[in-house]
Enzyme design. Structure first.
Site, PDB file in Angstrom:
ATOM      1  N   HIS A  55      -3.754  10.826   0.535  1.00  0.00           N
ATOM      2  CA  HIS A  55      -2.708  10.955   1.960  1.00  0.00           C
ATOM      3  C   HIS A  55      -2.088  11.539   2.339  1.00  0.00           C
ATOM      4  O   HIS A  55      -0.711  11.695   3.140  1.00  0.00           O
ATOM      5  CB  HIS A  55      -2.257   9.557   2.175  1.00  0.00           C
ATOM      6  N   ARG A  81       1.040  -1.147  -0.495  1.00  0.00           N
ATOM      7  CA  ARG A  81       0.320   0.041   0.126  1.00  0.00           C
ATOM      8  C   ARG A  81       0.712   1.320   0.160  1.00  0.00           C
ATOM      9  O   ARG A  81       1.757   1.654   0.871  1.00  0.00           O
ATOM     10  CB  ARG A  81      -0.937   0.311   1.023  1.00  0.00           C
ATOM     11  N   ASN A 138      -7.617   1.570   9.853  1.00  0.00           N
ATOM     12  CA  ASN A 138      -6.337   1.868  10.074  1.00  0.00           C
ATOM     13  C   ASN A 138      -6.574   1.869  11.547  1.00  0.00           C
ATOM     14  O   ASN A 138      -7.640   2.773  12.376  1.00  0.00           O
ATOM     15  CB  ASN A 138      -6.231   3.222   9.596  1.00  0.00           C
ATOM     16  N   GLU A 149      -7.636   7.841   6.171  1.00  0.00           N
ATOM     17  CA  GLU A 149      -8.055   9.098   7.447  1.00  0.00           C
ATOM     18  C   GLU A 149      -8.324  10.799   7.422  1.00  0.00           C
ATOM     19  O   GLU A 149      -7.422  11.584   7.238  1.00  0.00           O
ATOM     20  CB  GLU A 149      -6.866   9.009   8.526  1.00  0.00           C
ATOM     21  N   TYR A 197      -4.353   2.185  15.648  1.00  0.00           N
ATOM     22  CA  TYR A 197      -3.118   1.573  16.621  1.00  0.00           C
ATOM     23  C   TYR A 197      -3.833   1.826  17.729  1.00  0.00           C
ATOM     24  O   TYR A 197      -3.099   0.775  18.421  1.00  0.00           O
ATOM     25  CB  TYR A 197      -3.082   2.972  16.590  1.00  0.00           C
ATOM     26  N   GLU A 215      -3.424   0.372   8.198  1.00  0.00           N
ATOM     27  CA  GLU A 215      -2.466   0.680   9.144  1.00  0.00           C
ATOM     28  C   GLU A 215      -2.517  -0.306  10.044  1.00  0.00           C
ATOM     29  O   GLU A 215      -3.605  -0.160  10.844  1.00  0.00           O
ATOM     30  CB  GLU A 215      -2.599   2.029   9.376  1.00  0.00           C
TER      31      GLU A 215
HETATM   32  C1  FCB Z   1      -1.431   7.290  10.636  1.00  0.00           C
HETATM   33  C2  FCB Z   1      -1.619   7.835   9.228  1.00  0.00           C
HETATM   34  C3  FCB Z   1      -0.602   7.573   8.762  1.00  0.00           C
HETATM   35  C4  FCB Z   1       0.819   7.212  10.280  1.00  0.00           C
HETATM   36  C5  FCB Z   1       0.247   6.637  11.407  1.00  0.00           C
HETATM   37  C6  FCB Z   1       1.324   6.357  12.175  1.00  0.00           C
HETATM   38  O1  FCB Z   1      -2.646   7.516  10.945  1.00  0.00           O
HETATM   39  O2  FCB Z   1      -2.265   7.654   9.144  1.00  0.00           O
HETATM   40  O3  FCB Z   1       0.135   8.463   7.853  1.00  0.00           O
HETATM   41  O4  FCB Z   1       1.666   8.681  10.561  1.00  0.00           O
HETATM   42  O5  FCB Z   1      -0.642   6.886  11.911  1.00  0.00           O
END
Ligand code: FCB
Length: 467
Positions: free
Chosen positions: A127, A83, A301, A172, A303, A369
């Protein structure tokens, strides 16, 4: 490079796709080459005081000049999907007009190089690197940008649609709108405008929907989706204020973009808050239908998860900021990454299950992500050992596999990131890569997580073949 012992195989479907993700401004560098125009992130990073130590993406990982080396790293890793994002200002330096042939040629090389290595290109159209000239005309606050984006998207579909099988319209959209234009100004374009940030969010969504329709009307015959980020949030207690704060944050972080894209319109809770900032006059008849164009997949995405404690509503102009009158913290007791983010793998399972529960007609999901930053260093033996990253990906993938087991359709995982890179306002202070980059020289050193991920992919593939 040391390789950790092979992990127990994950029970994921045989066709599950494995990859890594990057984005143009974070890795390419060469910002003044090949006819590239300026983007809002060039302007932002060159504004004193806005990024860590004044870091910019001028050179970044120098991926533009080291393309072959990076493609070889991907081949070595054994991924089947990569990607990346196309920099709009490389293709259209001012955001309008004929495509710049040198920009078109760069992504031709990238895409052909991937295909030669049997890796499927997954291209993100946007992006965050909006051409600065468009920002000067009002950026995403200006409805004309929707039309400009669709024109740019059509160029990409025409140029690469014969080879790119997976397209992502936006990454995002919360970032350029609410974060970059709304509350804190800590992302490009670095404005704190309140209401107009909501206009930007709406226009981004409209640009997404219209680009999907343009894709359906093009000659290309692959898949198209959007990538949203999700930060699941739980109340810190069962006090009414904490419950309300968590509901507000959830509406903003998870539902603001997902609900309209999946056909449910804007969450009432948000619209009620926004009424004081905007009459929502920018939502025109037919817009919500345009935004809800059916998708082939939804990019997720993920985290970290949060716990929200009520903190009183911020001043009116800041009410589009991400906290919405809540203090957000990692759940108590969880470990933190080097960036201070909570390590919350279970949140991925809960998020995937919740998405399916909330949206009965959910398209297939793809985790576009997921990753972590630690202060990795090259050791005296020349290796970079990053056991925390291995543990992180392992735990999140196991949570993903549990969601798949429970019936959620997840097609693949592109971890963030192939390379340590320019982490936006945090500059080069955060290393997310499977490959260490020595920024002064550009030297790449695969970390131990690289070997771990390679083994994981090959074990999974062998099990799929055997099955
Ligand atoms: C996400 C972004 C990516 C990167 C990660 C850590 O929010 O999409 O570009 O910075 O965080």
């Amino acid at each position: 490079m040391t390789t950790a012992s092979a992990p127990a195989p994950l029970t994921l479907p045989a066709g599950f796709r494995w990859g890594t993700a990057t984005s143009a401004y974070q890795v390419e560098g060469a910002v003044s080459e090949g006819g590239r125009g300026r983007s809002v992130w060039d302007t932002f990073s060159h504004t004193p005081g806005l990024t860590h130590q004044g870091d910019t993406g001028d050179v970044a990982c120098d991926h533009y000049h080291r393309l072959d080396e990076d493609l070889d790293l991907l081949a070595d890793l054994g991924v089947d999907t990569y990607r990346f994002s196309i920099a709009w200002p490389r293709l259209q330096p001012t955001g309008r007009g004929r495509p710049e042939p040198r920009g078109v040629a760069f992504y031709d090389r990238l895409i052909d190089g991937l295909l030669e290595r049997q890796i499927s290109p997954m291209a993100t159209l946007f992006h965050w690197d909006l051409p600065q000239d468009l920002e000067d005309r009002g950026g995403w606050r200006n409805r004309d940008t929707v039309h400009d984006f669709v024109t740019y998207a059509r160029y990409c579909f025409d140029a690469y649609g014969d080879r790119v099988t997976d397209w992502i319209t936006l990454n995002e959209p919360i970032c350029p709108s609410l974060h970059g234009t709304g509350g804190y100004g800590h992302a490009a374009p670095g404005l704190r405008l309140g209401g107009p940030a909501i206009t930007s969010a709406h226009h981004l969504l409209l640009a997404h929907g219209d680009a999907v329709r343009a894709y359906r009307n093009s000659a290309a015959a692959g898949r198209i989706g959007i990538t949203l980020n999700f930060g699941p949030v739980a109340p810190a207690s069962d006090r009414a204020e904490d419950l309300a704060a968590a509901a507000r944050v959830d509406a903003l972080q998870t539902r603001l973009f997902a609900d309209p894209v999946l056909g449910r319109g804007y969450p009432d809770l948000l619209v009620r808050h926004w009424r004081e900032l905007t009459d929502m006059g920018f939502v025109q008849a037919g817009d919500l239908e345009r935004i809800a164009e059916p998708l082939d997949f939804l990019g997720v995405n993920y985290y970290k998860s949060w716990v929200a404690r009520a903190a009183g509503l911020p001043p009116l102009a800041d009410r589009v900021a991400m906290d919405m009158g809540a203090v957000l913290e990692p759940p108590p007791g969880v470990p933190r990454t080097g960036f201070g983010w909570g390590v919350t793998p279970d949140g991925l399972r809960t998020l995937l299950l919740d998405l399916r529960h909330r949206h009965p007609a959910l398209p297939p999901l793809f985790v576009t992500e997921n990753g972590c930053a630690y202060p990795d260093e090259v050791g005296p033996d020349g290796n970079v050992d990053d056991p925390e990253r291995i543990a992180f990906h392992d735990a999140y993938l196991r949570a993903l596999a549990e969601a798949v087991d429970a019936g959620v359709d997840v097609r693949g995982y592109t971890c963030w990131s192939l390379l340590d890179n320019f982490e936006w306002a945090a500059g080069y202070s955060q290393r997310f890569g499977l490959v260490h980059v020595d920024f002064p020289t550009g030297r790449r050193t695969p970390k131990s997580s690289f070997g771990w991920y390679r083994d994981l992919i090959s074990t999974h593939r062998a099990a799929g073949v055997a099955a």
